[in-house]
Design an enzyme around this catalytic site. Sequence first.
Site, PDB file in Angstrom:
ATOM      1  N   ASP A   1      -8.894  -1.131  -2.535  1.00 40.03           N
ATOM      2  CA  ASP A   1      -7.891  -0.070  -2.484  1.00 40.03           C
ATOM      3  C   ASP A   1      -6.785  -0.276  -3.507  1.00 40.03           C
ATOM      4  O   ASP A   1      -6.925  -1.048  -4.447  1.00 40.03           O
ATOM      5  CB  ASP A   1      -7.314   0.044  -1.068  1.00 40.03           C
ATOM      6  CG  ASP A   1      -6.606  -1.230  -0.633  1.00 40.03           C
ATOM      7  OD1 ASP A   1      -6.405  -2.124  -1.488  1.00 40.03           O
ATOM      8  OD2 ASP A   1      -6.250  -1.335   0.547  1.00 40.03           O
TER       9      ASP A   1
ATOM     10  N   SER B   1     -18.737   4.434   7.938  1.00 38.61           N
ATOM     11  CA  SER B   1     -19.595   5.554   7.568  1.00 38.61           C
ATOM     12  C   SER B   1     -20.839   5.019   6.892  1.00 38.61           C
ATOM     13  O   SER B   1     -20.853   3.901   6.367  1.00 38.61           O
ATOM     14  CB  SER B   1     -18.873   6.502   6.595  1.00 38.61           C
ATOM     15  OG  SER B   1     -17.651   6.945   7.124  1.00 38.61           O
TER      16      SER B   1
ATOM     17  N   ASP C   1      -0.766  -3.109  -2.365  1.00 37.47           N
ATOM     18  CA  ASP C   1      -0.560  -4.553  -2.441  1.00 37.47           C
ATOM     19  C   ASP C   1       0.818  -4.934  -1.927  1.00 37.47           C
ATOM     20  O   ASP C   1       1.786  -4.170  -2.047  1.00 37.47           O
ATOM     21  CB  ASP C   1      -0.708  -5.046  -3.889  1.00 37.47           C
ATOM     22  CG  ASP C   1      -2.152  -5.013  -4.354  1.00 37.47           C
ATOM     23  OD1 ASP C   1      -3.028  -5.421  -3.568  1.00 37.47           O
ATOM     24  OD2 ASP C   1      -2.407  -4.580  -5.486  1.00 37.47           O
TER      25      ASP C   1
END
EC number: 3.5.1.93
Length: 731
Positions: free
Chosen positions: A270, A200, A273
């Site tokens: 983010d 984006s 993990d």
Amino acid sequence: MQRLFTLFPVLLTIGFVQAQSFTPGEIAQLQQQARRITIVKDTWGVPHVYTKTDADAVFGMMYVQCEEFFEKVENTLITRLGRQAEVEGEREVYQDLWARTFIDSTRAQQLYRQTPKWLRKLCDAYAAGINFYMISHPAKKPKLISRVEPWMVLMNNIPSFTNSNITEWEFRQFYSKDAGLSLSYQLDVHTEFYQEAGGSNGWALAPSKTRGKNAMLLINPHSEFYGRLEIHLVSKQGLNSYGAPFLGQFNIFQGFNDFCGWMHPITLSDAKDLYAETVEKKDGKYSYRYNGELRGVDSSRITVKYKKGNELLSKTFTVYRTHHGPVVAVRDKKWVTLKSTDANIELLGVHWKKMKSKSFEEFQSTIGKRVMVGNNIIYADRKGNIAYWHGNYVPKRNPSYDWKRPVDGSTDATEWQGTHDLSEIPHYINPANGWVQNCNSTPLYGAGTFDTLMSRKPAYMLPDGHTPRAMNAVRLLNKLQNATIDDVITAAHDPFLPNAERFIPTLIKAFDAHPADSIFTKLSGPIQALRNWDFRTDTTSIATTLGVMWVEKLIPLNVARLKKPIANEENYSVTNGANLSTDFMTPKEQLMLLLQVIEELKKEFGTWEVPWGSINRFQRIKEGDTFSDSRPSWAVTAAPGPLGSLNAYSTRKVPQAKARYGVNGNTFVAVIEFGKTLKAKTILTGGASTDPTSPHFTDQVKGYINGQFKEIFFYKKDVMNNAERIYRPGE
């Protein structure tokens, strides 16, 4: 020996799934709610939903989604519920197991009971809107879901394989074998995954950069076509939000209200993990080491049903967990667990509350809940504020570890230590340069020049590369002065391709080093076309065809060189064009790729001299149909994002067609100016309707291709003056 799954038939027959009947009282209640809702479709077919309450707006939102995209709305529910295999067959069993590993209907119902009353009303309205559509459209047979329950919308936080750095192949291998045997199972390092990068563009301009001295926002998501709806929701409880929701969700994910707007580019910063667990088996039970002690591995049984012929069969799996999360793979004789966040209720609430924010402080407080995973935030408002936050939910981690790959699960040194405050993650608020941008890129250039202060942030906050789209954005935004909405639209469609300028000269240099080589004499014409190219895409340009196809061939070669198993952070930075390279290639290898391009063009078209517009096409087809050169289509200037095309447009080649047809790229795009009176222009891929017989099936095609956006109708007076149809749900 313990088995991970058992197989047995279920005494059901596939076919029409008997609907859970709605009582006359339920139907009457839904009809009463529908009568409170007014839907106005304007001259572009864009729906405007007017209600008294937010809950009724949600009802209207879901009803409208079903009008155009019922199958896709149902598919989102089937996917979340982990029931794809009941429709698609055995091949989807492990996708369903993955979904059910993170949340199931029992857990979702518990969450619903814990949901605040105000938000529970919205969940109820979500289910009601879809159910009423099914009741009022009995000819529209669902594939599986005959009754939607309010708790289903809370199954909204299931991580994807790719973004978790796990392949479905690994997950399947682990759970299709005995756990004991899996301990010695080794990852097949030759297994590679290559997927085209989505992405984006988000920009915000301060008043100092605009002609009207108002802040402006560009919302430009790149995604699969026809998965978005342009809609306007208005209630007398303070809701007045316009934009694009994800199908199957009731919030406007990318959009704006009369005060502010928000854009969410994907980020690699983010909150997921992987942990490598040291597992031992004794007396038929599994334990794992943690801080020098043994802990028991938890397990649970999950049964997944799947269709086979006219039968419904099932497999029952034993799924294992440590305190980090579920076991999802095995690597180097260690089980791998996935840790993620479980903020389903909070996530749903944040997405709704930001739609109603009326001040910068209110918006910042809302996103300060820090529950959004995998999203950056670009923001602008009526007071002239602009902002960019890189990530949202970012755990505090030990920076000495490589968090792109599994970390040691046997020590508390790798535990998350809470989450970073919003002020601690990379961000810009009203920077002096007057603009911010993020194009799925590093925040280090979010305000133009390299930010040395930002570069001192922990490495796990900065996994994103500097994409060629971001380079293009910085180049253009530095030039913008006294910008209008149309100026921003023009800039967002700039045809320059940075990665063509970067790599094509190396190809020309390779040719010049082999002028007498008989193998490459047939390249003299194509090379001359590339010498004359200004690296700007154009439908009449033969060099664009050659350059784009050649750079595309570099991507899988670069992916193949990545360390195995491939981390998404590294894969994405290659496939989005940020970390592409030709340094590992000889001049001859580069020329051989161009020879492949020439031979492919000659095979399809009889010549290599193929203008870009002849091969790069837009065609809107009915759902389920296949692209065809015999159907009407349009030439498209835009090019794929990895080349640096801001106006990203990715195509698919199908066997029965010579041309390539668009499937991914610009979807809902908007530019908003936040003055005393809000002004905005938008465009939607193709048009607002999914009905091929509707004029709104293709009435936005030319504007989409040429960057000529439509002015939206935001104020009710303008909406009613441009109304094409006014109705209530069920009419």
